[in-house]
Structure formats: C-alpha cells, structure tokens
Design a protein around this motif. Structure first.
Motif, PDB file in Angstrom:
ATOM      1  N   ARG A  20      20.520  -9.933   1.787  1.00  0.00           N
ATOM      2  CA  ARG A  20      19.851 -10.210   3.066  1.00  0.00           C
ATOM      3  C   ARG A  20      19.800 -11.722   3.294  1.00  0.00           C
ATOM      4  N   ASN A  68       8.028   0.642  -2.395  1.00  0.00           N
ATOM      5  CA  ASN A  68       9.338   0.077  -1.998  1.00  0.00           C
ATOM      6  C   ASN A  68       9.821  -0.712  -3.202  1.00  0.00           C
ATOM      7  N   GLU A  75       4.826  -9.534 -22.336  1.00  0.00           N
ATOM      8  CA  GLU A  75       4.539  -8.645 -21.205  1.00  0.00           C
ATOM      9  C   GLU A  75       5.830  -8.403 -20.426  1.00  0.00           C
TER      10      GLU A  75
HETATM   11  P1  PGD Z   1       7.016  -8.342 -11.603  1.00  0.00           P
HETATM   12  O1  PGD Z   1       7.775  -7.794 -12.751  1.00  0.00           O
HETATM   13  O2  PGD Z   1       7.365  -9.715 -11.179  1.00  0.00           O
HETATM   14  O3  PGD Z   1       5.504  -8.251 -12.027  1.00  0.00           O
HETATM   15  O4  PGD Z   1       3.099  -8.630 -12.257  1.00  0.00           O
HETATM   16  P2  PGD Z   1       4.175  -8.359 -11.133  1.00  0.00           P
HETATM   17  O5  PGD Z   1       3.862  -7.032 -10.542  1.00  0.00           O
HETATM   18  O6  PGD Z   1       4.274  -9.531 -10.238  1.00  0.00           O
HETATM   19  O7  PGD Z   1       7.095  -7.333 -10.401  1.00  0.00           O
HETATM   20  C1  PGD Z   1       7.688  -7.626  -9.212  1.00  0.00           C
HETATM   21  C2  PGD Z   1       8.399  -6.375  -8.740  1.00  0.00           C
HETATM   22  O8  PGD Z   1       8.866  -6.622  -7.434  1.00  0.00           O
HETATM   23  C3  PGD Z   1       9.603  -6.020  -9.582  1.00  0.00           C
HETATM   24  O9  PGD Z   1       9.523  -4.689  -9.997  1.00  0.00           O
HETATM   25  C4  PGD Z   1      10.780  -6.256  -8.647  1.00  0.00           C
HETATM   26  O10 PGD Z   1      11.865  -5.374  -8.836  1.00  0.00           O
HETATM   27  C5  PGD Z   1      10.153  -6.064  -7.301  1.00  0.00           C
HETATM   28  N1  PGD Z   1      10.840  -6.783  -6.235  1.00  0.00           N
HETATM   29  C6  PGD Z   1      11.503  -7.950  -6.309  1.00  0.00           C
HETATM   30  N2  PGD Z   1      11.984  -8.291  -5.114  1.00  0.00           N
HETATM   31  C7  PGD Z   1      11.634  -7.323  -4.246  1.00  0.00           C
HETATM   32  C8  PGD Z   1      11.853  -7.122  -2.863  1.00  0.00           C
HETATM   33  O11 PGD Z   1      12.458  -7.916  -2.177  1.00  0.00           O
HETATM   34  N3  PGD Z   1      11.311  -5.997  -2.315  1.00  0.00           N
HETATM   35  C9  PGD Z   1      10.627  -5.091  -3.049  1.00  0.00           C
HETATM   36  N4  PGD Z   1      10.141  -4.050  -2.424  1.00  0.00           N
HETATM   37  N5  PGD Z   1      10.424  -5.251  -4.358  1.00  0.00           N
HETATM   38  C10 PGD Z   1      10.909  -6.362  -4.957  1.00  0.00           C
HETATM   39  C11 PGD Z   1       3.052  -9.841 -12.916  1.00  0.00           C
HETATM   40  C12 PGD Z   1       1.649 -10.034 -13.495  1.00  0.00           C
HETATM   41  O12 PGD Z   1       1.587  -9.345 -14.754  1.00  0.00           O
HETATM   42  C13 PGD Z   1       1.312 -11.442 -13.688  1.00  0.00           C
HETATM   43  S1  PGD Z   1       1.627 -12.522 -12.386  1.00  0.00           S
HETATM   44  C14 PGD Z   1       0.693 -11.883 -14.773  1.00  0.00           C
HETATM   45  S2  PGD Z   1       0.459 -13.556 -15.021  1.00  0.00           S
HETATM   46  C15 PGD Z   1       0.121 -10.989 -15.780  1.00  0.00           C
HETATM   47  N6  PGD Z   1       0.504 -11.356 -17.085  1.00  0.00           N
HETATM   48  C16 PGD Z   1       0.305 -10.515 -18.111  1.00  0.00           C
HETATM   49  C17 PGD Z   1       0.189 -10.945 -19.473  1.00  0.00           C
HETATM   50  O13 PGD Z   1       0.246 -12.146 -19.799  1.00  0.00           O
HETATM   51  N7  PGD Z   1      -0.004  -9.992 -20.400  1.00  0.00           N
HETATM   52  C18 PGD Z   1      -0.086  -8.695 -20.103  1.00  0.00           C
HETATM   53  N8  PGD Z   1      -0.295  -7.818 -21.087  1.00  0.00           N
HETATM   54  N9  PGD Z   1       0.002  -8.266 -18.840  1.00  0.00           N
HETATM   55  C19 PGD Z   1       0.205  -9.120 -17.840  1.00  0.00           C
HETATM   56  N10 PGD Z   1       0.298  -8.655 -16.540  1.00  0.00           N
HETATM   57  C20 PGD Z   1       0.345  -9.523 -15.403  1.00  0.00           C
END
Ligand code: PGD
Length: 829
Positions: free
Chosen positions: A527, A504, A764
């Motif tokens: 929403r 989703n 990242e």
């Molecule tokens: P986001 O880009 O925030 O990354 O990883 P995370 O998967 O949390 O992804 C959230 C997704 O949710 C987005 O694609 C967004 O469009 C979607 N989204 C937002 N709102 C909604 C909604 O209401 N419904 C649905 N279905 N989707 C929604 C983050 C993770 O990455 C984290 S927390 C950390 S700290 C890590 N950090 C690193 C790092 O420092 N270095 C590398 N190389 N890699 C990392 N990865 C990690």
C-alpha cells in the motif's frame, strides 16, 4: 556498508504456492478491486524505496514480485532482521481471505465460545464478512450501548501516517458513539503516570541530553535495565539507526559504562561494561542503598536538593528508617538485591565523584510497583546534583527510537485522525440506569482481562475511579493481545465471555486464531503511505510507495474501515471526500507549510512522490548541544517544572493524598508479588524475565524465516545459567518445560554465564501455540512467555502490567513429542 539481503527462502514458499493454487491474475485481480479505484498500481518491475519499523530500505520488484530487500545506503547500522520484512509478505502465516469461525458463522454471537482457538475457519466473501461485522456492531451498540464495544486495540501495528490500523478502527467506531478505548501502554504504563507527578513530564518522551554532549562530558554511563544496542534496532516510525554512530564514538572515547541488569546484555558486551546483576525487581532497593550511602557519607548535593526539589526531608526520614526502624543502608540493600554491600557503596562513591548519566530502561518499570523505579532514579540523580549539567543527570529513552541523537528543526508530519472532522450524530446512545455511574470511556490498557471478568467493577487509577464497562464485542487491528497480555490462561477464559471478537491482521497470529471474524490486512509493502523519520528528531519525511499489489484478498485497513463506515451510513464522513493519495498529499503539504515557515526547503509533493526519495532535514547546533533540564537548572523560577511545586517532587503531596497502600508519597521499596526473596520461590525458584528480542519486534516477524537463526529445538530460546541447568540435568539444546501455577510452555535451553543464577530469560513475542487449543492450562508448544506471567496492576496509581514479576520452575521435557504448528495456516485458511 549497505549490502543486498536476499533470504534464500524468498523465492521458495508460500507466494509461489499461493500463485500455483490461484493464479497470479486472480490474486491481483481481487486485490485491485479491494483497494478501490483511486489506488495506485504497483509497477511490475521497479526499485522502490519504502520503510519499516526496522529501517528504510529499497525493494527490488521483478514481474510483480518483491524479490530482494536492500537497506538504504544512508543507514548507519542496517538491521540484521530486515530480510524478515520481505519474508513476512510471502510467509505461510499470511491471512489470505476473510474467515469466520465455523461456530460463529452458524450461531453468531450465541455460538459456543469455548471453541475459540479450536474451531475451524470458513472462508467467506468480503461482502459477507463486512456485513456481519457492521450488523453486529450496530446490534451491540444499540442493545447495550457503545461502551460495550471495545476498540482500544493496543499495538505497534506498522509505520505510516494513513494506514494506522488503530486510528482507522477508532475513526470508524466513532460513528457508533463513545466506544471503550484504552489509555496508557504496555511499554511505559507506570512511568507515564508517575513521572508527570515528579517532573511534570513523561520523561521517556522528552529529548535526551545529546550523544555529542555525553561523549564530551560523561564519565560514567549507567545503563540500568536498558539494552541500547538491541532495542534501538527498531523505531516507532522510521530510523536510519543514527544512534549507533554515536555509540561507536562513545565507546572509542573509553568512557566507563556500567550495566545493571540480571543479563549481561549485548550493550554490556559492546561497551565493555562493568556488569552488575542484581536479583530482578530489586533495583529500587539497590538505588536506596546507594542513596543511603550518599546521605550517610554526606556525598549528596544538599544545595541542589534544596533549590530544585521538594520533599527530600520526608524521603531522608524514610532512608534513615525513622518510621519503620529499617535504615536503607547498603547492607540492607545488598541482602535484597543479592549483591555485596561494598559494591553498592563503591557505586555511591563513583557516581558522586564523576559526571554520571543514569540511563533508565522501560523494562525496570514493567514490574510490580513499577512506578517506584524511575521515581527513585530521578531522586538518586537529584541527590547527585548533576541534573541539567552536561553529561550528567538521568535519561529514560536512550534505549529506544534513537534517543539522544541530535535533533533537527524539521516539521512534524501529521496523520489521519481517529476523530473525523464532521462525525455527525452518534448512531447509538449509552444505556445507563438511573443512579448508576456510567462506565469509563477508557480503561488502563493492561486491565482489559480484569474488565472482561468484572463488568461494572470500580478500580482506582491515578487518583480517579474507573468503572468497567460491560464489553460484549472486542475489535483488534494492529496489535496482538494473545501475545502482549499477561497470564494467557486467565485471558483465554475471560475472552470466552465476549460475544464477538474481530481481528484485522496480516498474519495468523494467536489473536487471529482466537477471533470469530478474521480480516486479511495488507502489509506496508502492499500500500501507499508516508512516514516521518526520527521519533524525537523530526529529521525527515519518507515516501512509502506500494511495492507489490496486495496478496490474495488482503485489503488495507483504511479501506476495510471505509467499507464498514459505509455500512454505518458514514462513508463520506470517514473519507472526508479524500482518496488515499489525497490524504498522503495533504499530510505532506501541511508539513511543507511548516517547513517553509522555518525556511527549510522541501520539494513539491509530486516531485517528492515521483522521485521516491526521502527528504532529510539538517541537525541544528541546538540539537547537537542539547542538555536536558539545562533551562530549569539555569533558572528554576522562570523555567519551573510543570509540577505543583515547580520543582522535582521527591515527595508528592498529590500522590500522598490519594492514600494508596501500594504507592506512597515518596519512592519506596515494596516487595513484589513474586521474586527471588519471596514466598513463591519454594515451589518456583527461578525468576523469569522476558526482554525484547533482537530478532523481531514483539511478535512481529516471529512467523518468518528469521526464526531459523535463533530457535532452539524449534522453540523460543530460554537462557539459563549452567549451574541452574546442571542442577536440573539440562543440557544445551534440550527442550525444557517452564511452568508455574498459571501455565506451562516448552522452550529450547541455552546455557550461558551471561545470566545471573536463579534467573531465566525467554523473550516476549513468541507466538502462543497451545497443545490443546481453547483449553486453559494447556502446554504452549513454542514458548509464549505470557503463559507464565502474572496479571495484576503495578499499583492503584498506574495499573500497568507487571510482565517482569514472575517466578517459575524448569525441567527437561520428557513428555510426548509436540510439533510446533503455529507457523502454518490453520485448516481452510
Ligand atoms: P506486536 O507483535 O507488535 O505486539 O504488543 P503488540 O500487540 O504491539 O503486534 C502488532 C501486530 O500488528 C502484529 O501481530 C502485526 O502482524 C500486526 N500488524 C502490523 N501491521 C499491521 C497492519 O497494517 N494492519 C493490521 N491490521 N495489523 C498489522 C507489544 C507489547 O507487548 C509491548 S509494546 C510491550 S513493551 C510489552 N512488553 C512485554 C514484555 O516485556 N514482557 C512480556 N512478558 N510481555 C510484554 N508484552 C507487551
């Protein structure tokens, strides 16, 4: 001052393109149906208050279109990336309709999975998509057992207490039985496991000594792998960026700040800090060198160590090198960290003589043996003996969610639970053969690829054994695994093992582009919801009113999972008989009850909702004066820490008993798998770090107009020291190829003295854009740094990710031209 933000892009592009193609009525018509009869309708012309990870804002709506976004007047430092929130609603990367990968539509779970990422998508009706998913979930759960369905779905999703996509997914999945979950985070995976052994708490979730106390008392603030200025821009729930006011006051006071980081960060510049740039991943050695100096020169606080800690003797023997014949002197540390021994000794002297606050960032622990960094930092703070004193000690969350901002006594706002009140009998039971250990219910989140590759394998984890389930179906909502996980090419192959992958999403992220079934989710702007203000401070409650009607055929995650629950025969159990507004009101009313008990006035729900204004709670004097660990310092017996000894465990018998070779009983320096002093540098001489970008949140908003402000040659920027660039004939603005044995990607070169020689930085969150989709090893055209990173656990203790442990090589790119294509809709999408 808050000022209106009007991205020139907004009136242009996809929304109007979309309306031209479909007609506004047809878009809104289908959406209204999608959200169900009880949903409120957004006004055609309005000014609406709502919230995002980047702050509170006011939205101007004209003719049913979100036209302008303006930060909330009370925001102390409105985020410069707020315009991206508006742009994301109308972005060309929006997912418009339910889509199924062509091969999957034809052959279902028996499809050719090597086509994932490369296949075309076919638009289907909601009915068709939901039926497909429900049938497939039932099939997998009954054929292989519920543990064969993974709904861990890690991710930052969007703020809001109702439409928490991960919670909604897990609530629905609970009807099937015990599906596989994740435990831990990619963010704090190592520290959240190690520190409960050391202080009995997850320190990064604890209130920090408040900024007013720091301003009055701290003499040296050490920002260690922490970029306070950048990462406080975003908040897990909702911020009005209070911390920046305190930063300003701190800076005015002229307190000395030291930034220890391979990059001269925005914070280093803002606070006019002394910049110390060790080799990446060598911070533990550096801390040990400081600790050795303290001990050798009798600058350590022996009384504090005796009263408040346990196991210093074992640690001191290690510092002296009694067993390994390697005293951890400043000279020893200097060689490892690539710094001067004199500097390390000076740090020891300065820290001991001044009231010193060690501010540890989470980036430190996102490396191989990441457990050691925060453990060692607390050991160092213990040797300095200032823990529990005003302005001294350590803090692990000054860099995020307004850590250190004085708290209120406000109520906690509850939200939807992943466990329905009356779930009923599970629809499927686990299938375990006689004598076989049943699979674990949750796996450490960063081990997912290892799990997919090795069903049935047993791994160590924090003194326990985890048995991997045989996962056949993965469902993601609210996270972007094809961004956040390490070693993309290994991941790509592992994901080909699963039979069905469902996502989703609001945007066509790389995860959506690799899924079999893709469902379009609404953004927060489409929403109604409610959210609390201040992660640590409970300082307010915010109405998140719908700004515009859902675009295209997007539906709320709550409604998507209601529909799936209905297909599992559990709609009533899912909704508990409540409409969306009933839920929102019930969360508010529960908070209001708590507030009344605390004598904090709150308006009735109707008044709050109709007025569409936040409720704020006042900062308390206790919040202002808060000193972390003061109670423990004042009375170590009555306020003992929740550790086995009641004290800070510099030596942990529990960890020692686990007998792990990669996490011993006390903080230890262990060489990371890849680093500038290691073997991989012969071939790959640059250490790659992947800090968090100041222009997005992980991958969120990467698909928006904001990219124009930072992309270099249309790619993700890559910081490189001019000397390293000159050695490779690279000039500013060149397209470069960064590569190692695991992957390769293009990026845009940014030459700067703000990065240590031998280190490059690609933030990242860049969207994965394969030149040959579906093919492992192919070039990423945009700059997803996780094509380079290594996917092994920090250690047997925490099994967290080690994103910051990676070396690579870089060259000027001279290969065939590749247009970046990930920021568009896939064909038919
Ligand atoms: P986001 O880009 O925030 O990354 O990883 P995370 O998967 O949390 O992804 C959230 C997704 O949710 C987005 O694609 C967004 O469009 C979607 N989204 C937002 N709102 C909604 C909604 O209401 N419904 C649905 N279905 N989707 C929604 C983050 C993770 O990455 C984290 S927390 C950390 S700290 C890590 N950090 C690193 C790092 O420092 N270095 C590398 N190389 N890699 C990392 N990865 C990690």
């Amino acid at each position: 001052m808050a000022r209106p933000l009007t991205p020139s892009s907004v009136s242009r592009r996809s929304f109007l393109e979309g309306t031209a193609a479909l007609g506004v009525a047809s878009i809104f018509g289908s959406s209204i149906l999608a959200t169900g009869a009880k949903a409120q309708t957004a006004a055609a012309n309005a000014n609406v208050l709502s919230a995002s990870h980047w702050g509170l804002f006011r939205a101007k709506v004209e003719g049913g279109i979100f036209k302008e976004i303006k930060p909330f007047e009370g925001d102390k430092r409105p985020s410069k990336i707020l315009p991206g929130v508006l742009d994301a609603v109308y972005s060309p990367t929006r997912i418009k309709y339910p889509m199924v990968r062509a091969g999957y539509l034809k052959d279902g779970p028996k499809s050719d999975r090597s086509k994932r990422g490369a296949d075309e998508y076919v638009r289907v009706t909601w009915e068709k998509a939901l039926d497909l998913i429900a049938d497939e979930m039932k099939r997998v759960a009954t054929e292989y057992g519920p543990s064969s369905i993974f709904v861990g779905s890690y991710g930052w999703h969007s703020p809001g207490k109702l439409h928490n996509s991960v919670t909604c997914l897990q609530r629905m999945a609970s009807f099937l039985g015990e599906c596989t979950m994740h435990t831990g985070t990619y963010s704090s995976g190592a520290t959240r496991i190690i520190l409960p052994h050391v202080t009995g708490r997850m320190e990064h979730l604890q209130p920090q000594t408040s900024w007013p106390v720091l301003i009055a008392n701290t003499e040296i603030a050490v920002m260690w792998g922490a970029d306070l200025l950048v990462t406080n821009d975003i908040c897990d729930n909702l911020t009005t960026h209070e911390c920046y006011e305190w930063f300003e006051a701190f800076k005015k006071k002229g307190t000395k700040v030291i930034c220890i980081d391979p990059v001269r960060t925005a914070s280093a510049k803002y606070f006019n800090a002394e910049w110390i740039a060790p080799r990446p991943n060598t911070d533990v050695a550096l801390m040990l060198g400081i600790a050795h100096t303290l001990m050798a020169e009798k600058l350590h606080d022996a009384k504090f160590l005796e009263t408040y800690t346990t196991g210093f003797d074992q640690f001191a023997a290690y510092l002296k090198g009694e067993k390994d014949q390697t005293p951890k002197t400043a000279e020893w540390a200097a060689k490892i960290a690539g710094l001067d021994a004199a500097l390390i000794k000076r740090l020891a002297h300065d820290f001991a003589k001044n009231r010193t606050m060690l501010m540890g960032g989470l980036s430190l622990q996102r490396g191989h043996h990441g457990e050691q960094t925060h453990w060692m930092m607390i050991t160092l703070a213990s040797m300095l003996g200032q823990i529990g004193l005003p302005g001294g000690g350590f803090g692990m969350s000054y860099h995020v969610d307004d850590g250190g901002v004085p708290a209120t006594n406000g109520p906690a706002l509850p939200g939807l639970s992943s466990k329905p009140a009356t779930p009923g009998q599970p629809l499927a039971v686990e299938k375990t053969k006689a004598g076989q250990t049943p699979p674990s219910k949750a796996i450490p989140c960063a081990r997912i690829v290892d799990m997919l590759e090795n069903p049935g394998k047993t791994i160590d984890f924090n003194g326990q054994k985890v048995v991997y389930p045989d996962v056949r179906l993965v469902y993601w909502a609210g996270g972007n695994p094809f961004m956040h996980h390490q070693d993309r090419n290994r991941m790509l192959k592992a994901y080909q093992k699963i039979e069905t992958f469902i996502v989703n999403e609001c945007q066509w992220t790389a995860s959506a582009r690799h899924a079999d079934i893709v469902l379009p989710a609404t953004t927060t702007c489409e929403r109604d919801d409610i959210v609390d203000h201040g992660y640590y401070t409970n300082s307010g409650i915010i109405p998140m009113k719908k700004i515009v009607e859902p675009l295209y055929e997007a539906r709320d995650d709550y409604e998507i999972f209601r529909e799936l629950s209905k297909r599992l025969g559990r709609e009533k159990e899912y909704t508990e008989g409540k409409s969306q507004m009933d839920w929102i009101k019930s969360f508010y009313d529960q908070a209001a009850k708590q507030a009344a008990a605390k004598k904090l006035p709150m308006p009735s729900f109707d008044e709050f909702w109709n007025k569409n204004e936040p409720v704020f709670f006042p900062i308390t004097q206790e919040g202002r004066d808060f000193i972390a660990n003061k109670e423990f310092r004042d009375d170590p017996l009555l306020s003992a820490l929740p550790t086995p000894s009641g004290k800070i465990e510099i030596f942990s018998k529990n960890i020692d008993k686990m007998g792990y070779d990669d996490c011993k009983g006390h903080p230890t320096w262990m060489e990371p798998a890849e680093w500038l002093g290691g073997k991989t540098v012969d071939k790959y001489p640059l250490h790659v770090i992947s800090s968090h970008s100041s222009m997005r949140l992980h991958s969120q908003l990467c698909g928006t107009v904001l990219r124009k402000q930072y992309a270099v040659a249309e790619r993700e920027p890559c910081l490189i020291n001019p000397k390293d660039a000159a050695a490779r004939g690279i000039k500013a603005g060149d397209v470069v190829r960064v590569f190692n044995g695991r992957g390769q990607m293009l990026a845009g070169a940014v030459l700067t003295d703000d990065i240590r020689e031998g280190v490059v930085r690609v933030c990242e969150g860049g969207w994965y854009d394969p030149a040959e989709p579906g093919k492992a090893g192919t070039l990423c055209k945009y700059g997803d740094v996780n094509v380079l990173t290594l996917d092994i656990g920090t250690s047997k203790l925490a099994q967290s990710n080690i994103a910051h442990t990676v070396t690579a090589q870089m060259e000027k790119y001279t290969g065939p031209a590749h247009a970046v294509t990930v920021f568009t809709t896939p064909k038919n999408g």
